[in-house]
Scaffold this motif. Structure first.
Motif, PDB file in Angstrom:
ATOM      1  N   ALA A   1      49.362  15.742   5.147  1.00  0.00           N
ATOM      2  CA  ALA A   1      48.098  15.334   4.518  1.00  0.00           C
ATOM      3  C   ALA A   1      48.116  15.649   3.029  1.00  0.00           C
ATOM      4  CB  ALA A   1      46.927  16.041   5.201  1.00  0.00           C
TER       5      ALA A   1
ATOM      6  N   SER B   1      49.207   8.529  18.948  1.00  0.00           N
ATOM      7  CA  SER B   1      49.109   9.991  18.926  1.00  0.00           C
ATOM      8  C   SER B   1      50.010  10.593  17.851  1.00  0.00           C
ATOM      9  CB  SER B   1      49.482  10.555  20.304  1.00  0.00           C
ATOM     10  OG  SER B   1      49.483  11.969  20.291  1.00  0.00           O
TER      11      SER B   1
ATOM     12  N   LEU C   1      49.391  12.532  10.349  1.00  0.00           N
ATOM     13  CA  LEU C   1      48.368  12.598   9.307  1.00  0.00           C
ATOM     14  C   LEU C   1      47.567  13.891   9.389  1.00  0.00           C
ATOM     15  CD1 LEU C   1      47.239  11.025   6.945  1.00  0.00           C
ATOM     16  CD2 LEU C   1      45.629   9.915   8.500  1.00  0.00           C
ATOM     17  N   ALA C   2      47.448  14.448  10.615  1.00  0.00           N
ATOM     18  CA  ALA C   2      46.679  15.687  10.796  1.00  0.00           C
ATOM     19  C   ALA C   2      47.446  16.924  10.337  1.00  0.00           C
ATOM     20  CB  ALA C   2      46.289  15.845  12.266  1.00  0.00           C
ATOM     21  N   ASP C   3      48.774  16.800  10.212  1.00  0.00           N
ATOM     22  CA  ASP C   3      49.571  17.933   9.744  1.00  0.00           C
ATOM     23  C   ASP C   3      49.189  18.267   8.306  1.00  0.00           C
ATOM     24  OD1 ASP C   3      52.147  18.910   8.195  1.00  0.00           O
ATOM     25  OD2 ASP C   3      52.406  19.481  10.290  1.00  0.00           O
TER      26      ASP C   3
ATOM     27  N   LEU D   1      48.593   9.900  14.350  1.00  0.00           N
ATOM     28  CA  LEU D   1      47.461  10.785  14.077  1.00  0.00           C
ATOM     29  C   LEU D   1      47.926  12.213  13.828  1.00  0.00           C
ATOM     30  CD1 LEU D   1      44.874   9.474  16.707  1.00  0.00           C
ATOM     31  CD2 LEU D   1      44.760   9.217  14.226  1.00  0.00           C
ATOM     32  N   ASN D   2      48.889  12.659  14.633  1.00  0.00           N
ATOM     33  CA  ASN D   2      49.412  14.019  14.439  1.00  0.00           C
ATOM     34  C   ASN D   2      50.132  14.161  13.107  1.00  0.00           C
ATOM     35  OD1 ASN D   2      48.460  15.039  16.877  1.00  0.00           O
ATOM     36  ND2 ASN D   2      50.303  14.434  18.010  1.00  0.00           N
TER      37      ASN D   2
END
Length: 586
Positions: A108, A96, A102-104, A99-100
Motif C-alpha cells: 500500500a 483474494s 493491496l492490504a499489505d 485484495l491481500n
C-alpha cells in the motif's frame, strides 16, 4: 443460470470460505515445498505463461492476470476439485490475492508513493519546472552522448531507492532525450540499469536492510558469528553484474555503439525527422509534462519539489529506522545510537531498520504539499487547482498501480505453488567448487526472472547459498563471492523480467512501450550477465581477487561492444535497406 450450475457456484463459494483460514494458518513455506513435490514441472506454468503472453500479446495486464489465474487453477485442481468449480474458485482466489496484495502495508505504501510522485511530477511539469530543467540540461547536452551521461549521473544521484529512481529520472530526462533524438527505449534502459543496480550497491538505501538481514541470518544458521554489514561491504567489489551494467551505460554512450533491437530503435530515433510519423518509435508522444500556458519557466519549480522529495526521503528513512530501533529491545544498539545519533554507523543502522514504503510515502506526500504551496505562492494555480493537477498526475500512474497489484498477486501464487522450490530442487546437485558462484548467479537469475522479484529471490537463495558455500569451502573470501552472486543474480533476473515492478516502472517513467523496453534491454542484460559469469564469477570462484578480475571484466565489456556494436550516428545503407523491407522508410 440453471439449478445445477447454481449449486456448483454455491458449493464453490462454500469451499472457498472453508479453505481460507487453513491456508493462512499453515506455514506457507511448508505448503510451497509440498506443492513443489506434488506438481513438479507444472509449477513453472504461471510465470512462464505470464512471460510468454507478455511478449505475444504485448498486454502486460492480461498476461499477468492469466498468469495468476493459471497458478490459482493449478492449486484448486490439485485439491481434486472438478474443473468448473476449480475455475470459479480460482477467480475468487485471484480476488483474494489482489485484495491481500493491496492490504499489505508495504505494498500500500508503494502504491501511494507511486501515485504521490506522479502528482508531484505533474505539478513540476505544469509549473514549467520540468521544461526549464530539460532546456537547461539540453543546453549542456550537446549530443546524445552527453544526454545519456547526464541521465546516468541523475540515476546515480537517486541511489537510495530503485522505485524513486525510475519515477524521478524518467519524466525529467524524457524531453531531453526527445530533443536529442534518443529513443525512449534507450531512456528506459538507462533508467532501469541505474535503478536496482545502484540501490543494491549503495551502503545507505532501501535495499540494505534486507541484504544485511539475510546475510546475518544465513551465517547464524550455520553457527558463524560475523559482522553482516562488513560482509556486505566485502561483496561490493564482486557485484559484477551491478558494476558492469552501470559501466556499460557510459561505455555505450561514449562509443555511440548499439547492438540488437536497441540498435534499430536508436538508428531510427537518430533519423526521426526523416521517417513517417506513424512509425515514430511506435510510442504515442505524451504531453503530460507540458507547462501551463503563459507560465514563467524556472528550474527552481523542479529543483525545490524534487530536492524536497530526495532530502525528505533520506530524513524519513532515518526517522523510521530510529523509531523502530528505539521501540525495540536491542539495548546495545539503542545506547550506541543515543551516544552518537549521526555517526556513519548510526545512520547505517537506522536505514537498515527503516520501513522503506512508509518513508517513501511520507516524503512523496510532503513533497506534494510543498509543490502545491509553491504553485499557490507563485500564483500559478490556486490551491484547489493545484490539487486537481496533482490528482491528474496520479491518474497517469493508475495503470502502474494495477500492474503492480497483479505482479504482487502473481508473486504470491508462484510462492504458494512452489515454483522457486522446484527450480532449486531441480537445478541443485553436485557442484564443483569454482562453479558454485556462477551456478548461484544463474539460479538466482532464473528464479528472479520467473517471479519478477529480486527481494523474494534473495530471501529464497541466501539461506541456501551461504551454508552451501561454507560447506564446500569455509574460507571467507569464497563465501563472500557466493554471497555476492545471490545479490547480483537476483538483480539481473529482476532487471530483464517483463513482470518485474522496476522494469514496469522504468518503461512507465520513460514513456516507452513496456514490451519494447524489455525486448531492447534483454540482449544488453544477457551480454553483461555472460561477461559477469565468464570474466567475473568463474575466475573469482577460482580464488582470483576482485582487483584483478574486475578490470579484466570491464575490458571485456569494451571489447565486446566494439566487436558486436555498430555506430548509430553513421549511415548504414545495408541496415537501412533491411529496415525498408520492414516498412520503415528514410
Amino acid at each position: 443460470m440453471n439449478k445445477r450450475n447454481f449449486r456448483v457456484v454455491l458449493t464453490s463459494l462454500m469451499l472457498l470460505a472453508m479453505t481460507v483460514v487453513p491456508a493462512f494458518a499453515e506455514d506457507i513455506d511448508k505448503i510451497a515445498q509440498a506443492n513443489s513435490n506434488k506438481f513438479g514441472i507444472i509449477t513453472i506454468i504461471p510465470p512462464l505463461l505470464a512471460i510468454l503472453l507478455a511478449f505475444i500479446t504485448k498486454n502486460v495486464v492480461i498476461s499477468l492476470f492469466l498468469g495468476v489465474m493459471s497458478g490459482c487453477l493449478i492449486l484448486q485442481v490439485g485439491t481434486g476439485t472438478n474443473l468448473l468449480s476449480a475455475i470459479v474458485l480460482s477467480f475468487l482466489d485471484f480476488i483474494s490475492r489482489a485484495l491481500n496484495s493491496l492490504a499489505d502495508p508495504w505494498n500500500a505504501g508503494i502504491i501511494l508513493q507511486v501515485l504521490c510522485i506522479g502528482g508531484v511530477i505533474n505539478l513540476v511539469g505544469k509549473m514549467g519546472g520540468a521544461k526549464a530543467v530539460a532546456e537547461s540540461l539540453a543546453d549542456k547536452a550537446k549530443s546524445s552522448r552527453s544526454a545519456q551521461i547526464i541521465s546516468w549521473f541523475l540515476g546515480i544521484l537517486v541511489f537510495f531507492d530503485d522505485y524513486a529512481n525510475s519515477l524521478i529520472v524518467g519524466p525529467i530526462m524524457r524531453p531531453v532525450f526527445d530533443k536529442m533524438n534518443i529513443s525512449r527505449e534507450k531512456l528506459a534502459f538507462v533508467i532501469d540499469a541505474t535503478a536496482a543496480p545502484i540501490a543494491g550497491l549503495a551502503i545507505i538505501s532501501t535495499w540494505i536492510g534486507l541484504e544485511v538481514g539475510l546475510i546475518h541470518d544465513a551465517f547464524g544458521s550455520i553457527g558463524v558469528n560475523v559482522d553482516a554489514f562488513g560482509v556486505f561491504l566485502q561483496t561490493i567489489p564482486y557485484r559484477f553484474y551491478n558494476i558492469l551494467i552501470l559501466a556499460f551505460i557510459l561505455i555505450s554512450a561514449i562509443m555511440v555503439r548499439e547492438f540488437g533491437p536497441m540498435r534499430k530503435a536508436e538508428y531510427i530515433a537518430h533519423r526521426k525527422e526523416n521517417i513517417t510519423s506513424d512509425l515514430d518509435q511506435g510510442v504515442e508522444e505524451l504531453d503530460d509534462m507540458a507547462p501551463k500556458e503563459g507560465v514563467k519557466l524556472s528550474i527552481w519549480n523542479a529543483i525545490i519539489p524534487i530536492g524536497v522529495l530526495i532530502v525528505s526521503a533520506l530524513v524519513a528513512f532515518y526517522y523510521s529506522g530510529y523509531s523502530s530501533i528505539m521501540d525495540g529491545n536491542n539495548q546495545g544498539l539503542i545506547t550506541s545510537i543515543n551516544a552518537s545519533p549521526f555517526s556513519f554507523n548510526s545512520i547505517k543502522d537506522c536505514f537498515s531498520a527503516s520501513d522503506a514504503s512508509v518513508a517513501l510515502f511520507q516524503s512523496a506526500l510532503f513533497s506534494s504539499i510543498v509543490a502545491i504551496l509553491m504553485a499557490k505562492f507563485k500564483k500559478i494555480y490556486t490551491v484547489s487547482e493545484a490539487i486537481e493537477v496533482w490528482i491528474d498526475g496520479m491518474k497517469t500512474l493508475m495503470i502502474t498501480g494495477v500492474i503492480l497489484i497483479l505482479a504482487w498477486s502473481l508473486s504470491s501464487v508462484i510462492k504458494e505453488v512452489g515454483t522457486a522450490k522446484f527450480l532449486i530442487q531441480y537445478l541443485s546437485g553436485s557442484i564443483p567448487a569454482f562453479l558454485l558462484p556462477s551456478i548461484i548467479f544463474i539460479l538466482g537469475s532464473i528464479i528472479s526472472f520467473s517471479t519478477g522479484t529480486a527481494y523474494g529471490t534473495m530471501g529464497i537463495l541466501m539461506p541456501l547459498a551461504i551454508p552451501l558455500a561454507h560447506s564446500i569451502s569455509p574460507e571467507m573470501g569464497y563465501v563472500v563471492v557466493s554471497t555476492s552472486a545471490v545479490l547480483t543474480g537476483a538483480i539481473f533476473g529482476d532487471h530483464c523480467s517483463p513482470i518485474s515492478d522496476t522494469t514496469i516502472l522504468s518503461s512507465m517513467g520513460a514513456g516507452c512501450n513496456h514490451i519494447d523496453h524489455v525486448k531492447t534491454q534483454m540482449p544488453y542484460s544477457l551480454f553483461i550477465a555472460t561477461i559477469a559469469i565468464l570474466f567475473g564469477y568463474i575466475p573469482a570462484g577460482m580464488g582470483l581477487p576482485a582487483i584483478v578480475v574486475l578490470p579484466v571484466a570491464l575490458l571485456a565489456v569494451v571489447l565486446g561492444l566494439r566487436i558486436f556494436g555498430k555506430r548509430t550516428d553513421v549511415d548504414d545503407k545495408t541496415f537501412e535497406a533491411k529496415l525498408e523491407k520492414e516498412g520503415i522508410t528514410f
